[in-house]
Design a protein around this motif. Structure first.
Motif, PDB file in Angstrom:
ATOM      1  N   PHE A 100       0.890  -1.350  -0.146  1.00 22.62           N
ATOM      2  CA  PHE A 100      -0.072   0.046   0.106  1.00 22.62           C
ATOM      3  C   PHE A 100       0.854   1.256  -0.100  1.00 22.62           C
ATOM      4  O   PHE A 100       1.911   1.455   0.580  1.00 22.62           O
ATOM      5  N   ALA A 101       0.201   2.156  -0.642  1.00 21.42           N
ATOM      6  CA  ALA A 101       0.849   3.775  -0.789  1.00 21.42           C
ATOM      7  C   ALA A 101       0.152   4.446   0.171  1.00 21.42           C
ATOM      8  O   ALA A 101      -1.018   4.352   0.395  1.00 21.42           O
ATOM      9  N   LEU A 102       0.885   5.119   1.242  1.00 19.62           N
ATOM     10  CA  LEU A 102       0.241   6.217   1.987  1.00 19.62           C
ATOM     11  C   LEU A 102       0.417   7.259   1.662  1.00 19.62           C
ATOM     12  O   LEU A 102       1.636   8.067   1.534  1.00 19.62           O
ATOM     13  N   TYR A 103      -0.676   8.410   1.643  1.00 22.08           N
ATOM     14  CA  TYR A 103      -0.529   9.598   0.954  1.00 22.08           C
ATOM     15  C   TYR A 103      -0.822  10.790   2.235  1.00 22.08           C
ATOM     16  O   TYR A 103      -2.146  10.310   2.967  1.00 22.08           O
ATOM     17  N   GLU A 104      -0.124  11.887   2.135  1.00 25.32           N
ATOM     18  CA  GLU A 104      -1.041  12.733   3.048  1.00 25.32           C
ATOM     19  C   GLU A 104      -1.994  13.550   2.153  1.00 25.32           C
ATOM     20  O   GLU A 104      -1.645  13.777   1.033  1.00 25.32           O
ATOM     21  N   VAL A 105      -3.078  14.101   2.658  1.00 20.38           N
ATOM     22  CA  VAL A 105      -4.151  14.478   1.722  1.00 20.38           C
ATOM     23  C   VAL A 105      -4.856  15.624   2.575  1.00 20.38           C
ATOM     24  O   VAL A 105      -4.725  15.835   3.738  1.00 20.38           O
ATOM     25  N   ALA A 106      -5.520  16.463   1.760  1.00 18.12           N
ATOM     26  CA  ALA A 106      -5.910  17.583   2.340  1.00 18.12           C
ATOM     27  C   ALA A 106      -7.618  17.611   1.798  1.00 18.12           C
ATOM     28  O   ALA A 106      -7.927  17.437   0.788  1.00 18.12           O
ATOM     29  N   ILE A 107      -8.354  18.090   3.026  1.00 18.47           N
ATOM     30  CA  ILE A 107      -9.898  18.237   2.644  1.00 18.47           C
ATOM     31  C   ILE A 107     -10.169  19.320   1.743  1.00 18.47           C
ATOM     32  O   ILE A 107      -9.682  20.400   2.412  1.00 18.47           O
ATOM     33  N   VAL A 108     -10.823  19.235   0.566  1.00 21.74           N
ATOM     34  CA  VAL A 108     -10.986  20.319  -0.160  1.00 21.74           C
ATOM     35  C   VAL A 108     -12.544  20.918  -0.586  1.00 21.74           C
ATOM     36  O   VAL A 108     -12.751  21.644  -0.959  1.00 21.74           O
ATOM     37  N   GLY A 109     -13.245  19.830   0.364  1.00 19.66           N
ATOM     38  CA  GLY A 109     -14.830  19.953  -0.010  1.00 19.66           C
ATOM     39  C   GLY A 109     -15.697  18.576   0.386  1.00 19.66           C
ATOM     40  O   GLY A 109     -14.932  17.763   1.178  1.00 19.66           O
ATOM     41  N   GLY A 110     -16.795  18.748   0.035  1.00 17.98           N
ATOM     42  CA  GLY A 110     -17.687  17.431   0.459  1.00 17.98           C
ATOM     43  C   GLY A 110     -18.414  17.691   1.905  1.00 17.98           C
ATOM     44  O   GLY A 110     -17.911  18.736   2.596  1.00 17.98           O
ATOM     45  N   THR A 111     -19.005  16.675   2.433  1.00 19.79           N
ATOM     46  CA  THR A 111     -19.495  16.708   3.569  1.00 19.79           C
ATOM     47  C   THR A 111     -19.501  15.493   4.241  1.00 19.79           C
ATOM     48  O   THR A 111     -19.442  14.276   3.827  1.00 19.79           O
ATOM     49  N   PHE A 112     -18.866  15.568   5.427  1.00 21.23           N
ATOM     50  CA  PHE A 112     -18.568  14.480   6.360  1.00 21.23           C
ATOM     51  C   PHE A 112     -19.823  13.555   6.227  1.00 21.23           C
ATOM     52  O   PHE A 112     -21.071  13.843   6.746  1.00 21.23           O
ATOM     53  N   ASN A 113     -19.695  12.127   6.179  1.00 17.60           N
ATOM     54  CA  ASN A 113     -20.656  11.368   6.442  1.00 17.60           C
ATOM     55  C   ASN A 113     -20.073  10.065   7.053  1.00 17.60           C
ATOM     56  O   ASN A 113     -19.485   9.177   6.473  1.00 17.60           O
ATOM     57  N   PRO A 114     -20.527   9.942   8.306  1.00 13.44           N
ATOM     58  CA  PRO A 114     -20.098   9.040   9.159  1.00 13.44           C
ATOM     59  C   PRO A 114     -20.681   7.697   9.116  1.00 13.44           C
ATOM     60  O   PRO A 114     -20.310   6.499   9.693  1.00 13.44           O
ATOM     61  N   SER A 115     -21.759   7.357   8.138  1.00 17.62           N
ATOM     62  CA  SER A 115     -22.447   6.200   7.949  1.00 17.62           C
ATOM     63  C   SER A 115     -21.783   5.031   7.381  1.00 17.62           C
ATOM     64  O   SER A 115     -21.967   3.815   7.159  1.00 17.62           O
ATOM     65  N   GLY A 116     -20.294   5.133   6.802  1.00 18.06           N
ATOM     66  CA  GLY A 116     -19.563   3.910   5.961  1.00 18.06           C
ATOM     67  C   GLY A 116     -20.057   3.931   4.675  1.00 18.06           C
ATOM     68  O   GLY A 116     -21.162   4.119   4.186  1.00 18.06           O
TER      69      GLY A 116
END
Length: 161
Positions: A100-116
């Motif tokens: 696996f590759a592990l990336y640092e990411v930044a949130i740029v939009g969207g809406t948090f959805n904890p439902s999986g």
């Protein structure tokens, strides 16, 4: 899945999987997802958002797609942090090799959805103080320890009593 033939066939089937995961922090928290019941071996363990690379897909595209599916957030890749691997036996028996590759990411939009979605049943912002008490997938715990200095984690993958 590769089925092993001949003398090794009775021992185990083999599966090699390429995946990409992302790490994002907010204040003193990190965004994690919890593995759902489809995974016999890892149910209720926590890991970073991400998943399997589809045929012809670049791992950077995978992490963006999987983040949206699992958390609701739109992200962009900041940088590649690491490439790692895990090799273990799973129920079946299945000889499992994950790269696996592990990336640092930044949130740029969207809406948090904890439902999986799919293989995860929820996602949550977990404070760094809570991390030591969570059952983490071993390679994800090791990666978090590497990139979140001074945090001792439960890398055994065992659920707390």
């Amino acid at each position: 899945m590769t089925v092993v033939m001949g003398a090794d066939a009775a021992e185990a089937d083999r599966l090699q999987r390429l995946a990409a995961y992302g790490i994002v922090r907010r204040d003193d928290s990190v965004l994690l997802v919890r593995i759902g019941p489809k995974s016999v071996d890892d149910y209720k363990k926590w890991m970073l958002p991400g998943g399997g690379v589809e045929h012809g897909e670049h791992p950077r595209v995978t992490v963006v797609r999987e983040f949206k599916e699992e958390t609701g957030y739109d992200v962009e890749v900041v940088r590649l942090l690491d490439v790692d691997a895990e090799h273990r036996r799973l129920t079946g028996p299945l000889d499992f090799h994950a790269v696996f590759a592990l990336y640092e990411v930044a949130i740029v939009g969207g809406t948090f959805n904890p439902s999986g979605h799919g293989g995860v049943d929820t996602c949550a912002w977990i404070s760094l103080a809570e991390l030591p008490d969570l059952p983490l997938l071993t390679p994800i715990g090791a990666a978090l320890e590497k990139f979140l200095p001074h945090v001792a984690l439960n890398t055994s993958g065992q659920l707390p009593s």
